[in-house]
Design a protein around this motif. Structure first.
Motif, PDB file in Angstrom:
ATOM      1  N   UNK A  63       0.826  -1.221   0.000  1.00 44.09           N
ATOM      2  CA  UNK A  63       0.000   0.000   0.000  1.00 44.09           C
ATOM      3  C   UNK A  63       0.855   1.263   0.000  1.00 44.09           C
ATOM      4  N   UNK A  64       1.872   1.308  -0.845  1.00 47.42           N
ATOM      5  CA  UNK A  64       2.773   2.468  -0.971  1.00 47.42           C
ATOM      6  C   UNK A  64       3.530   2.782   0.312  1.00 47.42           C
ATOM      7  N   UNK A  65       3.789   1.762   1.109  1.00 40.26           N
ATOM      8  CA  UNK A  65       4.598   1.910   2.311  1.00 40.26           C
ATOM      9  C   UNK A  65       5.618   0.785   2.359  1.00 40.26           C
ATOM     10  N   UNK A  66       6.738   1.050   3.032  1.00 38.27           N
ATOM     11  CA  UNK A  66       7.814   0.071   3.176  1.00 38.27           C
ATOM     12  C   UNK A  66       7.884  -0.347   4.636  1.00 38.27           C
ATOM     13  N   UNK A  67       8.062  -1.638   4.881  1.00 37.38           N
ATOM     14  CA  UNK A  67       8.174  -2.146   6.240  1.00 37.38           C
ATOM     15  C   UNK A  67       9.560  -1.809   6.792  1.00 37.38           C
ATOM     16  N   UNK A  68       9.600  -1.056   7.897  1.00 32.94           N
ATOM     17  CA  UNK A  68      10.859  -0.704   8.544  1.00 32.94           C
ATOM     18  C   UNK A  68      10.863  -1.211   9.981  1.00 32.94           C
TER      19      UNK A  68
ATOM     20  N   UNK B 243      17.833   2.531  17.904  1.00 34.36           N
ATOM     21  CA  UNK B 243      16.769   3.530  17.926  1.00 34.36           C
ATOM     22  C   UNK B 243      16.389   4.086  16.563  1.00 34.36           C
ATOM     23  N   UNK B 244      17.176   3.808  15.552  1.00 33.75           N
ATOM     24  CA  UNK B 244      16.897   4.337  14.211  1.00 33.75           C
ATOM     25  C   UNK B 244      16.082   3.330  13.408  1.00 33.75           C
ATOM     26  N   UNK B 245      15.351   3.839  12.423  1.00 33.37           N
ATOM     27  CA  UNK B 245      14.505   3.009  11.579  1.00 33.37           C
ATOM     28  C   UNK B 245      15.283   2.571  10.344  1.00 33.37           C
ATOM     29  N   UNK B 246      15.287   1.256  10.085  1.00 38.18           N
ATOM     30  CA  UNK B 246      16.042   0.681   8.978  1.00 38.18           C
ATOM     31  C   UNK B 246      15.229  -0.421   8.298  1.00 38.18           C
ATOM     32  N   UNK B 247      15.778  -0.931   7.222  1.00 44.73           N
ATOM     33  CA  UNK B 247      15.197  -2.091   6.559  1.00 44.73           C
ATOM     34  C   UNK B 247      15.441  -3.302   7.463  1.00 44.73           C
ATOM     35  N   UNK B 248      14.429  -4.134   7.708  1.00 41.55           N
ATOM     36  CA  UNK B 248      14.662  -5.321   8.531  1.00 41.55           C
ATOM     37  C   UNK B 248      15.628  -6.290   7.849  1.00 41.55           C
TER      38      UNK B 248
ATOM     39  N   UNK C 284       6.037   2.340   6.681  1.00 48.25           N
ATOM     40  CA  UNK C 284       6.453   3.743   6.588  1.00 48.25           C
ATOM     41  C   UNK C 284       6.239   4.247   5.159  1.00 48.25           C
ATOM     42  N   UNK C 285       5.553   5.373   5.062  1.00 48.90           N
ATOM     43  CA  UNK C 285       5.380   6.038   3.778  1.00 48.90           C
ATOM     44  C   UNK C 285       6.294   7.243   3.679  1.00 48.90           C
ATOM     45  N   UNK C 286       6.330   7.855   2.528  1.00 51.69           N
ATOM     46  CA  UNK C 286       7.188   9.028   2.313  1.00 51.69           C
ATOM     47  C   UNK C 286       6.870  10.123   3.326  1.00 51.69           C
ATOM     48  N   UNK C 287       5.589  10.338   3.640  1.00 48.74           N
ATOM     49  CA  UNK C 287       5.190  11.390   4.584  1.00 48.74           C
ATOM     50  C   UNK C 287       5.697  11.148   6.004  1.00 48.74           C
ATOM     51  N   UNK C 288       6.001   9.898   6.348  1.00 45.39           N
ATOM     52  CA  UNK C 288       6.482   9.562   7.686  1.00 45.39           C
ATOM     53  C   UNK C 288       7.964   9.871   7.879  1.00 45.39           C
TER      54      UNK C 288
ATOM     55  N   UNK D 265      10.345  10.547  11.757  1.00 46.92           N
ATOM     56  CA  UNK D 265      11.053   9.416  12.360  1.00 46.92           C
ATOM     57  C   UNK D 265      12.552   9.546  12.141  1.00 46.92           C
ATOM     58  N   UNK D 266      13.334   8.910  13.001  1.00 52.75           N
ATOM     59  CA  UNK D 266      14.790   8.890  12.861  1.00 52.75           C
ATOM     60  C   UNK D 266      15.156   7.763  11.897  1.00 52.75           C
ATOM     61  N   UNK D 267      15.153   8.100  10.613  1.00 50.71           N
ATOM     62  CA  UNK D 267      15.411   7.135   9.548  1.00 50.71           C
ATOM     63  C   UNK D 267      16.799   7.408   8.977  1.00 50.71           C
ATOM     64  N   UNK D 268      17.589   6.361   8.815  1.00 55.59           N
ATOM     65  CA  UNK D 268      18.907   6.521   8.201  1.00 55.59           C
ATOM     66  C   UNK D 268      18.755   7.130   6.811  1.00 55.59           C
ATOM     67  N   UNK D 269      19.648   8.041   6.406  1.00 55.46           N
ATOM     68  CA  UNK D 269      19.524   8.706   5.104  1.00 55.46           C
ATOM     69  C   UNK D 269      19.401   7.743   3.919  1.00 55.46           C
ATOM     70  N   UNK D 270      20.189   6.677   3.905  1.00 57.56           N
ATOM     71  CA  UNK D 270      20.108   5.713   2.797  1.00 57.56           C
ATOM     72  C   UNK D 270      18.754   5.011   2.782  1.00 57.56           C
ATOM     73  N   UNK D 271      18.176   4.785   3.962  1.00 53.94           N
ATOM     74  CA  UNK D 271      16.866   4.135   4.057  1.00 53.94           C
ATOM     75  C   UNK D 271      15.781   5.101   3.588  1.00 53.94           C
TER      76      UNK D 271
END
Length: 142
Positions: free
Chosen positions: A20-25, A35-40, A116-120, A124-130
């Motif tokens: 649904x246009x979101x990625x699982x982080x 504490x940061x959000x990444x690809x599992x 997580x969608x683009x708007x999120x 959130x503390x998401x790594x830049x590459x993620x």
């Protein structure tokens, strides 16, 4: 071999699951990136294929079954200490995964998982590459 101050880079896998246009982080519970959000995902074990590792890691961290697809991208994650020595060094193979069963729930060494969608990305503390990956995959650049 220790993960901290390793003798050589450690092969790892990340699983990019889109719905649904979101990625699982996953929010990391340990260093590096605590504490940061990444690809599992995680370290590929000896004797395990990339696909086997991807399925195992996504089950351990997110409680879902996935079918592993194509390679998306590779990343080098290198973290240095204050003296400039390499504290962590992972070579991460990100592969696509298709959710085939189970309900998303945090497990293993992650403290939370969510779609997580683009708007999120700004909240959130998401790594830049993620963050770039989420924009590419959900934004249709891929």
């Amino acid at each position: 071999m220790p993960r901290e101050y390793p003798e050589y880079p450690i092969a790892s896998v990340g699983v990019v699951v889109v719905k649904d246009n979101k990625v699982l982080l996953a929010q990391r519970g340990k260093d590096p990136a605590r504490g940061r959000w990444t690809i599992p995902g995680g370290v590929i074990e000896v004797g395990e294929t990339v696909h086997e590792a991807g399925r195992r890691e996504i089950m351990e961290e997110c409680n879902i079954d996935v079918e592993i697809g194509a390679l998306y991208k590779t990343y080098d994650s290198i973290v240095r200490d204050a003296e400039g020595r390499v504290r962590f060094h992972y070579v991460i193979l990100d592969v696509f995964g298709t959710h085939t069963g189970g309900t998303v729930r945090a497990g293993g060494d992650v403290s939370a998982v969510r779609w997580i969608g683009v708007d999120d990305l700004l909240t959130l503390d998401v790594l830049p590459a993620v963050a770039a990956l989420v924009r590419d995959v959900v934004g249709g650049a891929w």
